[in-house]
Design a protein around this motif. Structure first.
Motif, PDB file in Angstrom:
ATOM      1  N   GLN A   2       0.570  -0.744   0.169  1.00 28.31           N
ATOM      2  CA  GLN A   2       0.062   0.068  -0.131  1.00 28.31           C
ATOM      3  C   GLN A   2       1.265   1.584   0.328  1.00 28.31           C
ATOM      4  O   GLN A   2       1.940   1.772   0.907  1.00 28.31           O
ATOM      5  CB  GLN A   2      -1.023   0.070   1.324  1.00 28.31           C
ATOM      6  CG  GLN A   2      -2.345  -1.612   1.798  1.00 28.31           C
ATOM      7  CD  GLN A   2      -2.399  -1.416   2.974  1.00 28.31           C
ATOM      8  OE1 GLN A   2      -2.155  -0.449   3.382  1.00 28.31           O
ATOM      9  NE2 GLN A   2      -3.222  -2.429   3.516  1.00 28.31           N
ATOM     10  N   GLN A   3       0.403   2.077  -0.377  1.00 26.84           N
ATOM     11  CA  GLN A   3       1.341   3.299  -1.238  1.00 26.84           C
ATOM     12  C   GLN A   3       0.560   3.893   0.037  1.00 26.84           C
ATOM     13  O   GLN A   3      -0.695   4.646   0.031  1.00 26.84           O
ATOM     14  CB  GLN A   3       1.269   3.744  -2.789  1.00 26.84           C
ATOM     15  CG  GLN A   3       1.639   5.501  -2.296  1.00 26.84           C
ATOM     16  CD  GLN A   3       3.612   5.123  -2.570  1.00 26.84           C
ATOM     17  OE1 GLN A   3       4.144   4.327  -3.344  1.00 26.84           O
ATOM     18  NE2 GLN A   3       3.716   5.909  -1.655  1.00 26.84           N
ATOM     19  N   GLN A   4       0.965   5.016   1.046  1.00 25.19           N
ATOM     20  CA  GLN A   4       0.884   6.020   1.698  1.00 25.19           C
ATOM     21  C   GLN A   4       1.866   7.546   1.675  1.00 25.19           C
ATOM     22  O   GLN A   4       2.681   7.636   1.389  1.00 25.19           O
ATOM     23  CB  GLN A   4       0.619   4.815   2.819  1.00 25.19           C
ATOM     24  CG  GLN A   4      -0.452   4.153   3.269  1.00 25.19           C
ATOM     25  CD  GLN A   4      -0.264   3.538   4.985  1.00 25.19           C
ATOM     26  OE1 GLN A   4       0.095   4.172   5.644  1.00 25.19           O
ATOM     27  NE2 GLN A   4      -1.031   2.302   4.957  1.00 25.19           N
ATOM     28  N   PHE A   5       0.582   7.973   2.637  1.00 23.41           N
ATOM     29  CA  PHE A   5       1.597   9.508   2.464  1.00 23.41           C
ATOM     30  C   PHE A   5       1.615  10.360   3.677  1.00 23.41           C
ATOM     31  O   PHE A   5       0.455  10.027   4.798  1.00 23.41           O
ATOM     32  CB  PHE A   5       1.500  10.491   1.835  1.00 23.41           C
ATOM     33  CG  PHE A   5       1.602   9.882   0.213  1.00 23.41           C
ATOM     34  CD1 PHE A   5       2.800  11.022   0.002  1.00 23.41           C
ATOM     35  CD2 PHE A   5       0.626   9.560  -0.868  1.00 23.41           C
ATOM     36  CE1 PHE A   5       3.287  10.146  -1.687  1.00 23.41           C
ATOM     37  CE2 PHE A   5       1.024   9.463  -1.777  1.00 23.41           C
ATOM     38  CZ  PHE A   5       2.201   9.443  -1.773  1.00 23.41           C
ATOM     39  N   LEU A  15       5.687   6.603   1.704  1.00 24.99           N
ATOM     40  CA  LEU A  15       5.963   5.072   2.295  1.00 24.99           C
ATOM     41  C   LEU A  15       5.448   4.051   1.474  1.00 24.99           C
ATOM     42  O   LEU A  15       3.735   4.419   0.884  1.00 24.99           O
ATOM     43  CB  LEU A  15       4.532   5.204   3.659  1.00 24.99           C
ATOM     44  CG  LEU A  15       5.178   5.755   5.130  1.00 24.99           C
ATOM     45  CD1 LEU A  15       5.705   7.050   5.089  1.00 24.99           C
ATOM     46  CD2 LEU A  15       4.539   5.739   5.630  1.00 24.99           C
ATOM     47  N   ARG A  16       5.283   3.281   1.837  1.00 29.09           N
ATOM     48  CA  ARG A  16       4.721   1.581   1.321  1.00 29.09           C
ATOM     49  C   ARG A  16       4.772   0.699   2.302  1.00 29.09           C
ATOM     50  O   ARG A  16       5.887   0.403   3.226  1.00 29.09           O
ATOM     51  CB  ARG A  16       5.706   1.400   0.129  1.00 29.09           C
ATOM     52  CG  ARG A  16       5.871   2.183  -0.923  1.00 29.09           C
ATOM     53  CD  ARG A  16       7.111   1.400  -1.672  1.00 29.09           C
ATOM     54  NE  ARG A  16       7.010   2.466  -3.214  1.00 29.09           N
ATOM     55  CZ  ARG A  16       8.031   1.963  -4.203  1.00 29.09           C
ATOM     56  NH1 ARG A  16       8.498   0.836  -4.408  1.00 29.09           N
ATOM     57  NH2 ARG A  16       7.865   2.997  -5.289  1.00 29.09           N
ATOM     58  N   VAL A  17       3.826   0.000   2.802  1.00 30.19           N
ATOM     59  CA  VAL A  17       3.208  -0.828   4.038  1.00 30.19           C
ATOM     60  C   VAL A  17       3.131  -1.454   3.034  1.00 30.19           C
ATOM     61  O   VAL A  17       2.479  -2.176   2.404  1.00 30.19           O
ATOM     62  CB  VAL A  17       2.305  -0.357   4.756  1.00 30.19           C
ATOM     63  CG1 VAL A  17       1.985  -1.039   5.782  1.00 30.19           C
ATOM     64  CG2 VAL A  17       2.249   1.648   5.129  1.00 30.19           C
ATOM     65  N   TYR A  18       3.562  -2.808   3.939  1.00 30.26           N
ATOM     66  CA  TYR A  18       4.311  -4.595   2.882  1.00 30.26           C
ATOM     67  C   TYR A  18       2.675  -5.235   4.542  1.00 30.26           C
ATOM     68  O   TYR A  18       3.722  -5.521   5.818  1.00 30.26           O
ATOM     69  CB  TYR A  18       4.855  -4.998   2.250  1.00 30.26           C
ATOM     70  CG  TYR A  18       5.519  -4.170   1.443  1.00 30.26           C
ATOM     71  CD1 TYR A  18       5.542  -5.024   0.377  1.00 30.26           C
ATOM     72  CD2 TYR A  18       6.343  -2.779   2.376  1.00 30.26           C
ATOM     73  CE1 TYR A  18       6.272  -4.003  -0.799  1.00 30.26           C
ATOM     74  CE2 TYR A  18       7.486  -2.187   1.615  1.00 30.26           C
ATOM     75  CZ  TYR A  18       7.046  -3.205  -0.081  1.00 30.26           C
ATOM     76  OH  TYR A  18       7.793  -2.190  -1.207  1.00 30.26           O
ATOM     77  N   GLU A  19       1.460  -5.746   4.197  1.00 31.20           N
ATOM     78  CA  GLU A  19       1.040  -6.632   5.234  1.00 31.20           C
ATOM     79  C   GLU A  19       1.119  -7.853   4.908  1.00 31.20           C
ATOM     80  O   GLU A  19       1.130  -8.335   4.102  1.00 31.20           O
ATOM     81  CB  GLU A  19      -0.154  -5.686   5.196  1.00 31.20           C
ATOM     82  CG  GLU A  19      -1.010  -4.497   5.094  1.00 31.20           C
ATOM     83  CD  GLU A  19      -0.922  -4.213   6.847  1.00 31.20           C
ATOM     84  OE1 GLU A  19      -0.490  -5.217   7.357  1.00 31.20           O
ATOM     85  OE2 GLU A  19      -2.190  -3.178   7.540  1.00 31.20           O
ATOM     86  N   PRO A  20       1.045  -8.285   6.424  1.00 28.46           N
ATOM     87  CA  PRO A  20       1.399  -9.975   5.565  1.00 28.46           C
ATOM     88  C   PRO A  20      -0.337 -10.567   5.813  1.00 28.46           C
ATOM     89  O   PRO A  20      -0.674 -10.046   5.959  1.00 28.46           O
ATOM     90  CB  PRO A  20       1.432 -10.348   7.743  1.00 28.46           C
ATOM     91  CG  PRO A  20       1.106  -9.465   8.081  1.00 28.46           C
ATOM     92  CD  PRO A  20       1.541  -7.928   7.446  1.00 28.46           C
ATOM     93  N   THR A  56       7.470  -1.456   6.826  1.00 25.51           N
ATOM     94  CA  THR A  56       7.571   0.004   6.411  1.00 25.51           C
ATOM     95  C   THR A  56       8.900   0.551   5.889  1.00 25.51           C
ATOM     96  O   THR A  56       9.532   0.250   6.635  1.00 25.51           O
ATOM     97  CB  THR A  56       6.303   0.799   7.066  1.00 25.51           C
ATOM     98  OG1 THR A  56       5.744   0.447   7.563  1.00 25.51           O
ATOM     99  CG2 THR A  56       6.323   1.576   6.591  1.00 25.51           C
ATOM    100  N   THR A  57       8.507   0.759   4.370  1.00 25.89           N
ATOM    101  CA  THR A  57       9.385   1.533   4.459  1.00 25.89           C
ATOM    102  C   THR A  57       9.135   2.950   4.014  1.00 25.89           C
ATOM    103  O   THR A  57       8.259   3.276   3.696  1.00 25.89           O
ATOM    104  CB  THR A  57      10.517   1.086   3.116  1.00 25.89           C
ATOM    105  OG1 THR A  57       8.551   1.003   2.191  1.00 25.89           O
ATOM    106  CG2 THR A  57      10.523  -0.759   2.997  1.00 25.89           C
ATOM    107  N   PHE A  58      10.456   3.846   3.739  1.00 28.57           N
ATOM    108  CA  PHE A  58       9.974   5.361   3.208  1.00 28.57           C
ATOM    109  C   PHE A  58      11.232   6.047   2.574  1.00 28.57           C
ATOM    110  O   PHE A  58      12.413   5.382   3.022  1.00 28.57           O
ATOM    111  CB  PHE A  58       9.995   5.890   4.404  1.00 28.57           C
ATOM    112  CG  PHE A  58      10.804   5.994   5.508  1.00 28.57           C
ATOM    113  CD1 PHE A  58      11.525   7.241   5.901  1.00 28.57           C
ATOM    114  CD2 PHE A  58      11.342   4.806   6.930  1.00 28.57           C
ATOM    115  CE1 PHE A  58      12.496   7.228   6.427  1.00 28.57           C
ATOM    116  CE2 PHE A  58      12.047   5.087   7.506  1.00 28.57           C
ATOM    117  CZ  PHE A  58      12.812   6.207   7.818  1.00 28.57           C
ATOM    118  N   ASP A  59      11.056   7.305   2.350  1.00 32.43           N
ATOM    119  CA  ASP A  59      12.037   7.862   1.368  1.00 32.43           C
ATOM    120  C   ASP A  59      11.847   9.210   2.172  1.00 32.43           C
ATOM    121  O   ASP A  59      10.754   9.709   2.884  1.00 32.43           O
ATOM    122  CB  ASP A  59      11.634   8.770   0.321  1.00 32.43           C
ATOM    123  CG  ASP A  59      12.111   7.301  -1.070  1.00 32.43           C
ATOM    124  OD1 ASP A  59      12.731   6.610  -0.797  1.00 32.43           O
ATOM    125  OD2 ASP A  59      10.980   7.023  -1.716  1.00 32.43           O
TER     126      ASP A  59
END
Length: 298
Positions: A2-5, A15-20, A56-59
Motif C-alpha cells: 500500500q502506498q501511503q503519505f 511510505l510503502r506498507v507491506y501487510e502480511p 514499512t519503508t519510506f523516503d
C-alpha cells in the motif's frame, strides 16, 4: 503493498506498507541508506511481509518520492538536514506503532538507517535495531578504496557543487544521489569529526544515543567497500546504554564472491541472509527488549 503519505513537519513523506497475509507477529520499519530510494528495499520488504511481519519503508524528505511540493520537485533551496531526517524516521515509527500498538516494533537500519535512531525522540517505541552494513562515517574509518578519494570529496567537490547548485547534484556526479544542501553539509561535518555525529553535534548528541535502551545487533560485511569493522564498532558503541552485539558476515560462508555494502538486500541472498534476519527478529521478540540477541558483545 500500500502506498501511503505521512506528514512530517512541513513535508510529506512517501511510505510503502507491506501487510502480511496473517496477523502480524511484529512491525518492522526499514531505514534506508544515504541516497538510496525505498524502491531498493522492495523485494526484501515483500519477502519479509511473507514471513509474517508488517513492513514499512519510506523516503526521507527531499529524496526518492518524498520530494518538495514544487512543480519540478527541485531541491534548490529546499531546507532539510539530518535532524529533519531523524524526525521523519520518528514519524514513520510512530505511524507504524499506531497501526499495531500491541506488537513489538523493530528497525532494520541500512547504513545511515542505523545511525539516525540515536536521534529519535520516540526511542521508547522501538524494541530492537538490526544494523546492516552501518558504521561511523568518519573518514579515517572508511574502507581503503573510499579513503583514497574522500578528502577531495569533502573539501572540494561537496562544498563547490552544493554552493553552485543550491543542493548536492549527486545524480549528475554519480556520487550518492541528489541531496538537500543541509543534509549534505551536515553529513560532511559528521564525517570530518573523529567521533562522527556525537563529535560534530556535542554533548546533547552523545546523551541522545546513550538514552537508547533497545537491543542493537550489528551485521558487519567483511567485503564492505565503504565501511570498516572499526567503523561499525565505533558507531554501535555510541548506543552506550543499550545491549549491543555484533556478527561478521563473509562472502565465503555464503558461497558467493561478493556481498558488499549494498548486497544484503538483493534477492540472491533470499535463502541465507534474509532468513537470518527473521531469526534475529524472532530472538529479539522472544527474549524481550532488554536481553538483546546472541552475538559478540562490544
Amino acid at each position: 503493498m500500500q502506498q501511503q503519505f505521512l506528514e512530517s513537519g512541513t513535508s510529506q513523506l512517501a511510505l510503502r506498507v507491506y501487510e502480511p497475509a496473517e496477523p502480524a507477529r511484529a512491525s518492522v520499519v526499514i531505514g534506508g541508506a544515504m541516497g538510496v530510494r525505498q524502491d531498493y528495499y522492495a523485494p526484501f520488504a515483500e519477502w519479509l511481509s511473507g514471513q509474517g511481519f508488517r513492513v514499512t519503508t519510506f523516503d526521507y524528505r527531499g529524496s526518492g518520492e518524498s520530494l518538495p511540493g514544487t512543480p519540478d520537485g527541485s531541491l534548490r533551496g529546499f531546507q532539510a538536514d539530518l535532524f529533519d531526517w531523524a524526525s521523519d524516521y520518528g514519524a514513520v515509527v510512530a505511524s507504524a506503532k499506531a497501526a499495531l500498538p500491541q506488537a513489538p516494533l523493530y528497525l532494520l537500519g541500512h547504513s545511515l538507517g542505523a545511525q539516525l535512531p540515536g536521534f529519535l525522540k520516540n526511542q521508547h517505541q522501538v524494541d530492537g535495531l538490526v544494523s546492516i552494513a552501518a558504521g561511523s562515517g568518519y573518514w579515517r574509518d572508511n574502507a581503503p578504496q573510499l579513503k583514497r578519494m574522500v578528502l577531495y570529496f569533502w573539501y572540494l567537490l561537496v562544498p563547490l557543487a552544493t554552493r553552485l547548485c543550491g543542493y548536492f547534484p549527486g545524480r549528475r556526479l554519480r556520487k550518492v544521489g541528489d541531496l538537500p544542501a543541509g543534509v549534505m553539509l551536515q553529513w560532511r561535518k559528521w564525517c570530518l569529526s573523529p567521533q562522527y555525529s556525537v563529535g560534530a553535534e556535542g554533548e546533547g548528541a552523545r546523551l541522545a544515543y546513550a538514552q537508547a535502551r533497545f537491543p542493537v545487533l550489528a551485521l558487519s560485511i567483511t567485503d564492505d567497500e565503504l565501511m570498516t569493522w572499526r567503523g561499525t564498532q565505533n558507531l554501535i558503541n555510541l548506543y552506550s546504554g543499550a545491549p549491543r552485539s555484533f556478527e561478521r558476515i563473509t562472502p565465503d560462508e555464503l558461497g558467493v564472491r561478493r556481498v558488499g555494502h549494498f548486497g544484503f538486500f538483493r534477492d540472491q541472498f533470499s535463502q541465507n541472509l534474509w532468513p537470518r534476519t527473521v531469526q534475529i527478529l524472532e530472538q529479539m521478540r522472544q527474549t524481550g527488549p532488554a536481553a538483546g540477541v546472541p552475538g559478540t558483545t562490544a
